[in-house]
Design an enzyme around this catalytic site. Structure first.
Site, PDB file in Angstrom:
ATOM      1  N   CYS A  57      24.982 -17.453   8.038  1.00  0.00           N
ATOM      2  CA  CYS A  57      24.293 -17.986   9.215  1.00  0.00           C
ATOM      3  C   CYS A  57      24.790 -17.268  10.474  1.00  0.00           C
ATOM      4  O   CYS A  57      25.867 -16.652  10.477  1.00  0.00           O
ATOM      5  CB  CYS A  57      24.571 -19.478   9.361  1.00  0.00           C
ATOM      6  SG  CYS A  57      23.647 -20.523   8.225  1.00  0.00           S
ATOM      7  N   GLU A  59      26.086 -18.494  12.974  1.00  0.00           N
ATOM      8  CA  GLU A  59      27.361 -19.060  13.408  1.00  0.00           C
ATOM      9  C   GLU A  59      28.534 -18.391  12.709  1.00  0.00           C
ATOM     10  O   GLU A  59      29.645 -18.339  13.251  1.00  0.00           O
ATOM     11  CB  GLU A  59      27.383 -20.570  13.131  1.00  0.00           C
ATOM     12  CG  GLU A  59      26.409 -21.378  13.966  1.00  0.00           C
ATOM     13  CD  GLU A  59      25.021 -21.507  13.350  1.00  0.00           C
ATOM     14  OE1 GLU A  59      24.638 -20.641  12.526  1.00  0.00           O
ATOM     15  OE2 GLU A  59      24.324 -22.464  13.700  1.00  0.00           O
TER      16      GLU A  59
HETATM   17  N1  THU Z   1      20.368 -20.309   9.771  1.00  0.00           N
HETATM   18  C1  THU Z   1      21.348 -19.956  10.653  1.00  0.00           C
HETATM   19  O1  THU Z   1      21.606 -18.768  10.876  1.00  0.00           O
HETATM   20  N2  THU Z   1      22.034 -20.948  11.278  1.00  0.00           N
HETATM   21  C2  THU Z   1      21.764 -22.269  11.134  1.00  0.00           C
HETATM   22  O2  THU Z   1      22.512 -23.097  11.642  1.00  0.00           O
HETATM   23  C3  THU Z   1      20.569 -22.697  10.398  1.00  0.00           C
HETATM   24  C4  THU Z   1      20.026 -21.672   9.450  1.00  0.00           C
HETATM   25  C5  THU Z   1      19.652 -19.246   9.053  1.00  0.00           C
HETATM   26  C6  THU Z   1      20.049 -19.111   7.614  1.00  0.00           C
HETATM   27  C7  THU Z   1      18.832 -18.448   7.023  1.00  0.00           C
HETATM   28  O3  THU Z   1      18.986 -17.042   7.135  1.00  0.00           O
HETATM   29  C8  THU Z   1      17.684 -18.900   7.883  1.00  0.00           C
HETATM   30  O4  THU Z   1      18.266 -19.481   9.046  1.00  0.00           O
HETATM   31  C9  THU Z   1      16.766 -19.906   7.229  1.00  0.00           C
HETATM   32  O5  THU Z   1      17.495 -20.975   6.737  1.00  0.00           O
END
Ligand code: THU
Length: 131
Positions: A57, A59
């Site tokens: 993610c 984060e």
């Molecule tokens: N995603 C993030 O980068 N951060 C979050 O807090 C929520 C989800 C990304 C992970 C994945 O690549 C995409 O969003 C769809 O879930």
């Protein structure tokens, strides 16, 4: 809340990060940006993987930059999608934010700026381990 944080500038950095995401599987680009306790701004984007569960993610990249850049605490955090909409961190990333920002981290949400204690109530964290 937290008038000394330029939330518009922080969101612009998150949006720029979303533009650099690697999201060929979901097509959902995410960017995150945060102000650190020493005044640094750290950011990250999501980095997906053919093994879907291995996806990082936005984060994750942000926290990695925080620690690699010298550590410190997160004091203000925002994340958004490719259209600039503010989104909520997923469950696992709330845990990451708790570890490095704690209860007083200011988090931008679709409902405004709130403290991390509201984003992750009754957390399991360093205190739980007596640290
Ligand atoms: N995603 C993030 O980068 N951060 C979050 O807090 C929520 C989800 C990304 C992970 C994945 O690549 C995409 O969003 C769809 O879930």
């Amino acid at each position: 809340m937290n008038a000394d944080v330029d939330w518009d500038a922080l969101r612009a950095i998150a949006l720029a990060a979303a533009g650099r995401a690697y999201a060929p599987y979901s097509g959902y680009r995410v960017g995150a940006a945060a102000l650190a306790s020493d005044g640094r701004v750290v950011s990250g984007c999501n980095v997906e993987n053919a093994g879907y569960g291995v996806t990082l993610c936005a984060e994750c990249g942000l926290v990695s930059e925080l620690i690699h850049g010298g550590g410190g605490r997160l004091v203000a955090f925002t994340c958004c999608n490719a259209t600039g909409e503010v989104i909520m961190p997923c469950g696992r990333c709330r845990q990451l934010l708790w570890e490095h920002g704690g209860a007083d981290l200011h988090v931008e949400t679709p409902a405004g700026i709130v403290k991390m204690a509201e984003v992750l109530p009754q957390p399991f964290g360093p205190d739980s381990l007596g640290r």
